[in-house]
Design a protein around this motif. Structure first.
Motif, short mmCIF file in Angstrom:
data_model
loop_
_atom_site.label_atom_id
_atom_site.label_comp_id
_atom_site.label_asym_id
_atom_site.label_seq_id
_atom_site.Cartn_x
_atom_site.Cartn_y
_atom_site.Cartn_z
N VAL A 55 -33.45 -12.68 21.42
CA VAL A 55 -33.84 -12.26 20.07
C VAL A 55 -32.80 -12.70 19.03
CG1 VAL A 55 -34.33 -10.29 18.58
CG2 VAL A 55 -35.23 -10.35 20.91
N ASP A 56 -31.54 -12.38 19.24
CA ASP A 56 -30.51 -12.72 18.25
C ASP A 56 -30.38 -14.23 18.06
OD1 ASP A 56 -29.97 -10.03 17.82
OD2 ASP A 56 -28.31 -9.98 19.26
N GLU A 57 -30.36 -14.96 19.17
CA GLU A 57 -30.19 -16.41 19.08
C GLU A 57 -31.39 -17.06 18.38
OE1 GLU A 57 -29.50 -20.11 22.16
OE2 GLU A 57 -28.65 -18.15 22.66
N HIS A 58 -32.60 -16.66 18.75
CA HIS A 58 -33.78 -17.22 18.11
C HIS A 58 -33.87 -16.80 16.64
CE1 HIS A 58 -34.92 -19.02 21.73
NE2 HIS A 58 -35.86 -18.19 22.16
N HIS A 59 -33.46 -15.59 16.34
CA HIS A 59 -33.46 -15.12 14.95
C HIS A 59 -32.52 -15.97 14.10
CE1 HIS A 59 -32.84 -11.79 11.82
NE2 HIS A 59 -34.03 -12.32 11.62
N ARG A 60 -31.34 -16.26 14.64
CA ARG A 60 -30.39 -17.12 13.91
C ARG A 60 -30.97 -18.52 13.70
NH1 ARG A 60 -26.64 -14.47 17.25
NH2 ARG A 60 -26.70 -16.19 18.72
N THR A 61 -31.66 -19.03 14.71
CA THR A 61 -32.27 -20.36 14.59
C THR A 61 -33.30 -20.38 13.47
OG1 THR A 61 -31.93 -20.82 16.93
CG2 THR A 61 -33.61 -22.12 15.82
N VAL A 62 -34.15 -19.37 13.43
CA VAL A 62 -35.19 -19.29 12.39
C VAL A 62 -34.56 -19.17 11.01
CG1 VAL A 62 -37.04 -17.83 11.48
CG2 VAL A 62 -36.97 -18.39 13.91
N LEU A 63 -33.54 -18.34 10.87
CA LEU A 63 -32.89 -18.18 9.57
C LEU A 63 -32.21 -19.46 9.11
CD1 LEU A 63 -31.37 -14.60 9.94
CD2 LEU A 63 -33.46 -15.29 8.71
N ALA A 64 -31.71 -20.25 10.05
CA ALA A 64 -31.05 -21.51 9.70
C ALA A 64 -32.04 -22.53 9.15
CB ALA A 64 -30.33 -22.08 10.92
N HIS A 65 -33.30 -22.42 9.52
CA HIS A 65 -34.29 -23.40 9.07
C HIS A 65 -34.96 -23.04 7.75
CE1 HIS A 65 -33.70 -24.88 13.12
NE2 HIS A 65 -34.06 -26.04 12.60
N ARG A 66 -34.86 -21.81 7.32
CA ARG A 66 -35.33 -21.38 6.00
C ARG A 66 -36.78 -21.76 5.70
NH1 ARG A 66 -33.49 -17.70 3.50
NH2 ARG A 66 -34.06 -18.62 1.53
N VAL A 67 -37.62 -21.81 6.70
CA VAL A 67 -39.04 -22.08 6.50
C VAL A 67 -39.81 -21.29 7.54
CG1 VAL A 67 -39.06 -24.13 7.98
CG2 VAL A 67 -40.79 -23.88 6.21
N ARG A 68 -40.93 -20.75 7.12
CA ARG A 68 -41.76 -20.04 8.10
C ARG A 68 -42.84 -20.99 8.57
NH1 ARG A 68 -44.81 -14.22 7.89
NH2 ARG A 68 -46.14 -14.63 9.67
N ASP A 69 -42.72 -21.40 9.79
CA ASP A 69 -43.68 -22.30 10.41
C ASP A 69 -44.09 -21.65 11.73
OD1 ASP A 69 -45.07 -24.30 11.72
OD2 ASP A 69 -43.56 -25.84 11.40
N GLU A 70 -45.32 -21.15 11.78
CA GLU A 70 -45.78 -20.43 12.96
C GLU A 70 -45.74 -21.29 14.22
OE1 GLU A 70 -47.27 -20.17 10.03
OE2 GLU A 70 -47.24 -18.03 9.58
N HIS A 71 -46.06 -22.57 14.07
CA HIS A 71 -46.02 -23.47 15.22
C HIS A 71 -44.60 -23.60 15.76
CE1 HIS A 71 -49.73 -24.78 13.14
NE2 HIS A 71 -50.19 -24.80 14.38
N ALA A 72 -43.64 -23.69 14.85
CA ALA A 72 -42.24 -23.81 15.26
C ALA A 72 -41.75 -22.53 15.92
CB ALA A 72 -41.37 -24.17 14.06
N LEU A 73 -42.18 -21.37 15.41
CA LEU A 73 -41.79 -20.10 16.02
C LEU A 73 -42.30 -19.99 17.46
CD1 LEU A 73 -42.34 -17.55 13.13
CD2 LEU A 73 -40.18 -18.06 14.26
N VAL A 74 -43.54 -20.35 17.67
CA VAL A 74 -44.11 -20.30 19.02
C VAL A 74 -43.38 -21.29 19.92
CG1 VAL A 74 -46.19 -20.76 20.38
CG2 VAL A 74 -46.35 -19.46 18.26
N HIS A 75 -43.14 -22.48 19.41
CA HIS A 75 -42.41 -23.50 20.18
C HIS A 75 -41.03 -22.99 20.57
CE1 HIS A 75 -40.36 -27.36 20.95
NE2 HIS A 75 -41.56 -27.78 21.28
#
Length: 152
Positions: A55-75
């Motif tokens: 959770v923490d590692e993936h959360h940091r990854t998402v925050l670093a990309h600054r875009v909400r992309d559902e496909h990228a989140l699932v990937h």
């Protein structure tokens, strides 16, 4: 909300950043909201996502990309990497939801581990008997034996 499905295979998410969408991405800054959205997208519930330890590692990854992309989140959750990037760690790959979905373990990630094929399994017998000294092992070409009774 998300990027179009007709995007080219080599798209760069950094080029897609939109300040209007940043507000939607900011909602993922809250870890609980991040988990809620990810649970909805992946089909795994929040406790299952927490059980991955990512959770923490993936959360940091998402925050670093600054875009909400559902496909990228699932990937990210299934493969352990943001699309187009290497996994953030070997653990991210090993804990990918793809392995849970298939009820499998990632190759080389679990016991018995590297080199285990060289030893007999506990309580088992080796597939190839060890060869006595000086005798070629199975699969080793042997010298041509004389043919016939006259030694030719």
């Amino acid at each position: 909300m998300s990027l179009s499905d007709d995007r080219p295979a080599d798209y760069d998410l950094a080029d897609c950043w939109d300040p209007v969408e940043a507000d939607e991405a900011d909602e993922l800054a809250d870890p609980d909201e991040f988990l809620r959205v990810c649970a909805e997208l992946t089909g795994f519930d929040v406790p299952e996502l927490r059980a991955t330890g990512m959770v923490d590692e993936h959360h940091r990854t998402v925050l670093a990309h600054r875009v909400r992309d559902e496909h990228a989140l699932v990937h990210l959750w299934y493969v352990g990497a943001w699309p187009g990037e290497a996994p953030s760690s070997t653990r991210a790959h090993d804990q990918g939801l793809v392995w849970r979905t298939f009820r499998a373990t990632p190759p080389g990630a679990a016991a018995p581990g590297h080199g285990s094929w060289a030893e007999a399994p506990p309580g088992g017998t080796p597939a190839i008997e060890p060869s006595p000294a000086g005798t070629p092992r199975a699969g080793t070409p042997r010298p041509e034996a004389p043919r016939g009774g006259d030694g030719r």
